[in-house]
Every structure is written in C-alpha cells, then in structure tokens.
Design an enzyme around this catalytic site. Structure first.
Site, mmCIF file in Angstrom:
data_model
loop_
_atom_site.group_PDB
_atom_site.id
_atom_site.type_symbol
_atom_site.label_atom_id
_atom_site.label_comp_id
_atom_site.label_asym_id
_atom_site.label_seq_id
_atom_site.Cartn_x
_atom_site.Cartn_y
_atom_site.Cartn_z
ATOM 1 N N GLY B 58 0.809 -1.226 0.000
ATOM 2 C CA GLY B 58 0.000 0.000 0.000
ATOM 3 C C GLY B 58 0.831 1.258 0.000
ATOM 4 O O GLY B 58 1.691 1.442 0.839
ATOM 5 N N THR B 59 0.625 2.151 -0.981
ATOM 6 C CA THR B 59 1.520 3.299 -1.034
ATOM 7 C C THR B 59 1.035 4.373 -1.989
ATOM 8 O O THR B 59 0.116 4.151 -2.767
ATOM 9 C CB THR B 59 2.912 2.813 -1.498
ATOM 10 O OG1 THR B 59 3.834 3.823 -1.290
ATOM 11 C CG2 THR B 59 2.905 2.445 -2.945
ATOM 12 N N THR B 60 1.673 5.556 -1.906
ATOM 13 C CA THR B 60 1.617 6.552 -2.981
ATOM 14 C C THR B 60 3.031 7.026 -3.210
ATOM 15 O O THR B 60 3.663 7.551 -2.284
ATOM 16 C CB THR B 60 0.776 7.775 -2.560
ATOM 17 O OG1 THR B 60 -0.501 7.346 -2.158
ATOM 18 C CG2 THR B 60 0.661 8.757 -3.691
#
Lengths: 240, 269
Positions: B58-60
């Site tokens: 999960g990331t940006t």
C-alpha cells in the site's frame, strides 16, 4: 500437524461443525499452524527490553503455559518470535548456527544491526514458502544505545524505538504509540523513558493484553538488556 | 497487477481482490462433482493458497522531471491488510549520489531488490571505472527481475536520477520498463495524478515543484486508506540528490482545513 481446514481463522464453526450441517467443507493439509503469543520490545537511551508471554496455544487448546518466546542470541541481543512455533524453533536454530559461524570466521560477536540484516536475508531466502514468524530483535547497538528491529514474515525490517508483534500486536501498538511515542496527545511534556518506568509499562501493557486477547496470558517473561548483561524476570499473568 | 493494493492472501469474504480466487474455488467444487476433471487453466501461486498472513503493502509514490531536475516524493505508510504495519517507512532510497529509487509493492521485495541494485551498481563502478547510466541501470534491474515474473513477487520501482539531464524510468516486476516525464505508482496514484496533471509543466521553479509534489502526496494520502502518515521528498540535480525533512501530514491537514474555513468565511462576507 493437525489436518487443518483451510478456513480455520475466518469465522468457521470450528468444533460446532460436528453438530450443524454447514455445507461442503474442503479439508486440505496446511503446513502452518498459529500458536499465538505476543512479543514486545522497547529501546531506551542505554537499555533495551524484550518481553513475551509464555502461552503456547493451538485452536482452542493450550499446549504449554511455560513456553517463552524470547531467545537470547548474544550478550547484547535478544530475539522475540511469535507465530508458528515450529518455524520459530527452526529459525532460532539457524540463527544460532550462523552466529557461531560468524564468531569462528571473524573472531568477534555479531552486533545487533548485523544480526538484523542477516535475519532479513534468512527470511527472504524463503520468500515463496515463508517462515510464519513475526520477529522483533531488541539489543544494544555499537554505541551502547538501545535498538529495536522489527520484521515482517518475509524479511522487511526497520529500526524502531518500540514495537509489538504477535497476536495482540494490534491492541498493544496504539498503546505504546501513546505512552512511549507521546503520539495523539496535545500539550504533554516528552520525558525520556527510564528503565524502571519502561519495565512497569511493559508489565501493565501485557496485563491489558492478557485481558483482551485469548492467545496471550499465563506468564510474562521480561529480558532487560543493559551493558551489564541480560536480566530475566518472570511475572504471572491470567491463566484463563 | 495492481501495485500498492493489498494482495490479500487471506480468503475473507470482504476482500474484493480475492473474488476471482473464490469464484474459481466454487467452480472447482462444481467440477469435482462431475466425473470429468478438466486441467486447471490458470496456475494459482502456491504461497497465496497456503500462507494465512498478509505482507506489507500500500503506497503513494511519485516522480516528475522539470527544468530544475527530478523530484521524487512518497508517503511513509506500510499497511498489511487492514493494519498499519509501520507508519514511518523509507520508500525512497538513494542508490548512488545521482540516483534515488522510489519503491512500491511488497515491502520486503522492494527492500531486498534495492540492496541488490546498490550492490550491482557499485560492483559495475569498481570494475569499469565509470558509473552506469540510468537507462542501463533500469535495463539491468529489469533483467534481474525477469526470472521472477509470474510469481507473486511485487516490485514497482521508479528510478529518478541525473546523467546528462534528468531521467525518470519506471521498472516493475511484471516486466515493464518505461521512460517518462511523470510517474506515480501505488494505490494512491490516481489521486496523485489528478493533482499533478493540473499544474505540472517544464518551467516550474524549484519551490513550486516541491510544493506540487507535497500537495499531490497529501491529497492522495487523504483519499487513499493505504497511504498516509508523512511525506518524504528528494530533489535530484546535476550536483546529486538532496533530501527534504520528513513532514507529518497531520499538521498539513489542519492547516488546509483552516485555509478552507477562512475561504468560506470570506465568501460569505
């Protein structure tokens, strides 16, 4: 290893399925089992604490009330591992062997940071059939400051100030964030953590965990690591 | 393959990623009841079937080039299923003085492949006496990842660097290797692209570029559940990379709310 139904942890009726018809159930051999247990590590200015409960459970049964999850690796490093007990035992055997090999070829003991890096590669070597273990290493770094390294089952790791792992980790981590990291509080003075306060906090935190998590309880084993050595203490917890 | 979204190895009913696996299971049950056992058309990875735990995901992350160099920005949350495994992860890692890599996908995979890349680049430099170009680095990384194509290893790296000009190359474990002007990777990337596409142009100043990157990550962390906590920002120029101090986005949210409150009051007046 019991023949475990694949849906063990996700709301299946468990033993009740003998009495109720629940529809077709697929049984399949799973190489993993979940043996419960919680591990916690806190790093201070010149000390580190690694604590774990001593209950070994599987499903609805308790296999042992005296199975601590802290393993002493060197004079300045303790490893806490929870998850699947079989993998914990094998992993600690492998780490002990690697520590001995390092000592014999390099004529010095492995530092905490080096052990953490080695554990990361050991875990990743089994990327496609992982060790089902949640590891936390607590110890002193080369400068004598407390260090905590937390891992995920495939070897991703990070140096932290405090970390909880295992079955009650989701309950304990926010409490540690608040009490040690002073997070989510306004207008509080950030006092540095003393050893006695940290030990008391760890005891309180495990008592809370034993109240709310069925897999945590029986007794608490605390290992306090200072430059004098490792001091172990066992405190009783709820046995129900 | 979706990057940054929880590759959920559990089989809970609420996880949409597992819907295809669950429907395959019911089909298998139906087939079992008939006498003919057809061949399995799609091999399902063994680990996905066995392990009862979730890996960190999960990331940006984003990167773009402009007249003043390359900006790389990322959030700092690592999520494992619904739990925040770590709120202070380093998703941007320097490889050498003129190259940083932003990582997205599985935490352990990215950590290890960054280490391998650092080692290989250093070895090349020692053996050949000059630094490998960014494009060649990307090709090297892509060919090292190729044997793992088809396994559930999930690595999506954006190489942001400078060699004779700013370079931005996206490499992923599916086999993609793309050079471009702007990339955003992860579960929060749609939100980041929305903010970036509005203001991004070559002639941005350094201050404007940094604030644009910050804004994009901030908006993405606000809307995406799997991104959050802080924002890391790196700026790469011909002189090398420099890191901006990690910023807690909680403060930014309150400042933004105050600004919006002020604007509303101004409108009412």
């Amino acid at each position: 290893m019991l023949f475990t139904c694949m849906f063990q942890h996700f709301g299946d009726p468990g033993k009740m399925k003998d009495y109720h018809y629940t529809g077709p159930v697929e049984h399949k051999f799973s190489p993993y089992a979940f043996n419960g247990g919680t591990v916690l590590a806190v790093a201070g200015e010149d000390f580190a604490i690694v604590a774990s409960d001593t209950r070994l459970s599987e499903g609805y049964s308790i296999h042992s009330r005296d199975s601590p999850k802290c393993y002493k690796l060197t004079d300045t490093t303790v490893l806490g591992c929870s998850g699947f007990h079989g993998d914990c035992l094998t992993l600690t055997k492998i780490i002990d062997a690697r520590l001995k090999m390092y000592k014999h070829s390099n004529n010095k003991t492995m530092t905490s940071g080096a052990i953490a890096a080695m554990l990361s590669t050991i875990l990743y070597s089994r990327r496609f059939f992982p060790y089902y273990v949640y590891n936390i290493i607590g110890g002193l770094d080369e400068e004598g400051k407390g260090a905590v390294y937390s891992f995920d089952p495939v070897g991703s790791y990070q140096r932290d100030t405090y970390k909880a792992g295992g079955s009650a980790s989701a309950m304990l981590q926010p409490l540690l964030d608040n009490q040690i990291g002073f997070k989510n509080m306004e207008g509080v003075e950030h006092v540095p953590l003393t050893k006695d306060k940290a030990v008391q906090l760890v005891k309180d935190v495990f008592i809370s965990a034993a109240e709310r998590d069925v897999y945590t309880g029986d007794a608490l084993r605390i290992c306090v690591i200072t430059k004098e050595g490792i001091n172990e203490e066992t405190i009783p917890l709820r046995k129900d | 393959m979706e990057h940054g979204v929880c590759i959920c190895v559990c089989i809970s009913t609420s996880c949409h990623t597992c819907k295809s696996y669950k429907s395959a299971r019911t089909q298998k049950q139906m087939r079992k009841s008939s006498s003919i056992r057809p061949l399995q058309t799609r091999p399902v990875s063994l680990t996905l079937k066995i392990v009862p735990f979730r890996l960190a995901h999960g990331t940006t992350t984003l990167g773009f080039i402009f007249q003043g160099g390359v900006i790389a920005a990322a959030d700092t949350r690592a999520s494992a299923g619904g739990l925040v495994a770590c709120p202070a992860v380093h998703k941007i890692t320097p490889i050498h003085s003129h190259l940083v890599v932003t990582s997205s996908g599985s935490g352990a995979d990215c950590m290890l492949w960054e280490r391998i890349l650092i080692r290989e680049i250093r070895l090349y430099q020692l053996r050949h006496g000059h630094r490998l170009s960014i494009r060649a680095t990307a090709k090297l990384l892509s060919s090292m990842l190729h044997p793992f194509k088809g396994t559930e290893m999930c690595v999506a790296l954006t190489l942001c660097g400078w060699d004779n000009g700013p370079k931005l190359i996206y490499v992923c474990s599916d086999g993609a290797r793309l050079q471009g002007d702007v990339f955003s990777v992860g579960s929060g990337s749609p939100y980041a692209y929305g903010v970036l596409d509005r203001e991004l142009r070559w002639s941005l100043s350094k201050g404007e570029a940094i604030s644009l990157a910050r804004e994009a990550v901030f908006r993405a962390t606000h809307r995406d559940a799997y991104s959050g906590n802080n924002v890391d920002l790196f700026h790469i120029t011909a002189q090398g990379w420099s890191q901006r101090k990690r910023e807690d986005l909680k403060e930014e949210y309150y400042r933004d709310k105050e600004k919006k409150g002020k604007k509303k009051n101004d409108k009412l007046k």
